[in-house]
Each structure stands twice: as C-alpha cells, then as structure tokens.
Design an enzyme around this catalytic site. Structure first.
Site, mmCIF file in Angstrom:
data_model
loop_
_atom_site.group_PDB
_atom_site.id
_atom_site.type_symbol
_atom_site.label_atom_id
_atom_site.label_comp_id
_atom_site.label_asym_id
_atom_site.label_seq_id
_atom_site.Cartn_x
_atom_site.Cartn_y
_atom_site.Cartn_z
ATOM 1 N N ASP A 154 84.163 12.465 22.296
ATOM 2 C CA ASP A 154 82.979 11.724 21.886
ATOM 3 C C ASP A 154 82.801 11.844 20.377
ATOM 4 O OD1 ASP A 154 80.284 13.702 21.415
ATOM 5 O OD2 ASP A 154 81.979 14.596 22.476
ATOM 6 N N SER A 155 82.429 10.744 19.734
ATOM 7 C CA SER A 155 82.143 10.711 18.305
ATOM 8 C C SER A 155 83.361 11.155 17.496
ATOM 9 C CB SER A 155 80.906 11.563 18.012
ATOM 10 O OG SER A 155 80.429 11.352 16.715
ATOM 11 N N ALA A 156 83.240 12.221 16.712
ATOM 12 C CA ALA A 156 84.398 12.736 15.983
ATOM 13 C C ALA A 156 85.521 13.104 16.940
ATOM 14 C CB ALA A 156 84.006 13.940 15.142
ATOM 15 N N GLY A 158 86.220 11.527 19.570
ATOM 16 C CA GLY A 158 86.887 10.279 19.927
ATOM 17 C C GLY A 158 87.971 9.918 18.936
#
Length: 312
Positions: A154-156, A158
């Site tokens: 998720d986010s970074a 990802g």
C-alpha cells in the site's frame, strides 16, 4: 475536508487520525507517531489467525497464517510491503491489513521490515524485498507454498511491490501470481492531474508526498528507474497480472489509473478498483462500509489468482 464528500464514518476516521501528531519534525518522532496511529487503528486479532516473527539473514519478517494445519503444499503466500512514505512503519505496524485479508481467505502473509529512508534510500528497500522473495521462492519456509506467491503493498509499499515485479523481469525470473497495488506511488512526476486537484486531500498532501519522494530517491538521477517508480517503464510486457486499487480523493489517484493503462497496453491483465469516497490510508478504517467493500474486491482477486483453497 470541507471540499470532500466523505461518508460520516470515514470523516470520523480522518478526524481521529489527525490526533496522531509528531512531537517534532525529527524522523524518530514521526516514526513513533505513525506507529502509534497504526496500533490505535489495529483491531483485535481475529480468532483462528496466528502470527510469528522470524528473520531472513537478519531481516525481520512477520508471518501471518491460519491456525489450522497447512496444506501439504503449504499456504498460498502474499509478500506484503507496508506503506509509510518509505521512511516510517515496519513489519509490525500493519497487522490491520493482514487481519482484514485473513478474515476473508486462508493464505499466509509475509510482511517485510525493509530498511527505511532517508538512512537507506532506493534501492535498499527493494533489495530487502528481493531477498525475502528469493527465500520464499526457494521454499525456505515449508509451511509456505513456493509455487503460489503473490505480492502486495500500500502507498509507498505499492511502489516496492510494482518495482519488485520489474526487477524480477530484468533478472528473467518468474513473476508473482498477482501484484496487488493499493493507492500506490508510481512516479515522481507532478504532472498527473490528481497531484493538483487533490493536493490538499485528507491524509496525504502533494507537498508531503514530494518530501517523501525526495527522501526515498534524492535528486533526479534515479527517479526514472522503473524499479523505483514503475510508471517510468518503457515496456510492461510480461509483468504480473495486477489488481490496482485507488482512493477517489488522493493525490495518487491518477498514478494507479495511468499504470493500469500502461499494463493493459502491454497485454497484462488488470483489474482497476476505484474506492469511491475513500482517501489515502483509508484501509486502516476497518468497519467502514466502503473500506470493507475494497477488501472484498481485493481478496476476490487474490483468491482467483492464487488458487486459495484448502488443499490436502
């Protein structure tokens, strides 16, 4: 928040999240505030789920799995990269993600304690992820199925999941069964429209994102490396099938939209899920209807991709 049409439960989550403020700009204080927020929003561990802390060549990992005996081939396994701007979080801060997934599906999740920026910028976190991936692929953990491996972040995280797929292709190694990218960071460019339209969105601002980007990949030289930011890839042929989930009110919205187009153009199967009414980091808001729907869709794609059924 007045400019965003958030459901009452999600608005309450955003308001609660705002209470976890770092005591200073020092990275140690920011990390503690982030970890405290993660602990606060982590529900009790569901029954039937166990977790074990282990390591691979000194690199800490956390393994989540059903308490039931593993199938003879081992549990289908998801390698997970946590978010936190590449500079915060650990293998122990995102229990909430693992619990939400394992309540829905009998798999194992391996969370990796990759090194953090700014002390360890790119490619150090990716190298850590590759080390864990290689160990899983070799079958170093008998309870984990080396032939049914997927990756998520998720986010970074990802960006790391997508970058690992790029790195594996460069090494001519097999791809994961699935790359599940949740509101991922996929470019350092500020040109994408959502970087302007949602520059002041709740939970993540464009200014905050750019500061994290610069910490992870200082200067311009390596920002074009697709292992760091997968949208910089010239040809995405042969990459793993993808689930890409984006939040409607997020500077990163168009990162996922653009990458879905790149993958589809290269013939890569993609499912794009738009989390209507969601903001960045909203998957911590367990119990919110829109968040639970997001998990339902994500897990269904894991199930289909990883053959996640009990096997004798």
């Amino acid at each position: 928040m007045a400019n965003y049409n958030l459901a009452p439960a999600l608005a309450a989550y955003v308001k609660e999240s705002a209470g976890f403020v770092s005591k200073s700009d020092a990275i140690s204080d920011r990390r503690e505030a982030f970890a405290e927020a993660c602990r606060y929003f982590t529900p009790a561990r569901p029954s039937g789920i166990k977790l074990e802390d282990d390591e691979i060549n000194g690199l800490a990992i956390r393994i989540y799995s059903p308490e039931a005996p593993a199938p003879s081939t081992g549990w289908p396994t998801l390698l997970y990269f946590h978010g936190g701007g590449w500079s915060m979080g650990s293998h122990a801060t995102h229990d909430w993600f693992a619990y939400a997934v394992l309540r829905r599906i009998p798999i194992a999740i391996v969370a990796v304690n990759y090194r953090l920026a700014p002390e360890h910028p790119f490619p150090a976190p990716l190298e850590d992820g590759l080390e864990v991936w290689h160990a899983l692929s070799r079958g170093d953990f008998p309870q984990l199925d080396q032939d049914s491996l997927a990756i998520a972040g998720d986010s970074a995280g990802g960006s790391l999941a997508a970058g690992l797929c790029v790195a594996l292709r460069e090494m001519n190694l097999p791809q994961p069964k699935l790359q599940a990218l949740v509101y991922p960071v996929l470019t350092a460019s500020v040109e994408l429209r959502s970087m302007q339209t949602h520059a002041e969105a709740p939970m993540l601002t464009t200014a905050g994102l750019l500061a994290s980007l610069e910490s992870y990949v200082p200067g311009q030289g390596r920002k074009a490396d697709p292992r760091a930011f997968a949208l910089e890839i010239d040809n995405a042929t042969g990459l793993a099938p993808a689930f890409i989930g984006v939040a409607e009110y997020d500077p990163l919205f168009d990162h996922g939209i653009a990458y879905a187009k790149v993958l589809r153009k290269a013939g890569v199967p993609v499912h794009l899920h738009i989390g209507r009414g969601l903001v960045h980091a909203s998957l911590r808001a367990s119990g919110v209807a829109e968040v639970e729907e997001f998990y339902d869709v994500l897990v269904e794609w894991m199930r289909n991709s990883m053959a996640c059924y009990h096997r004798s």
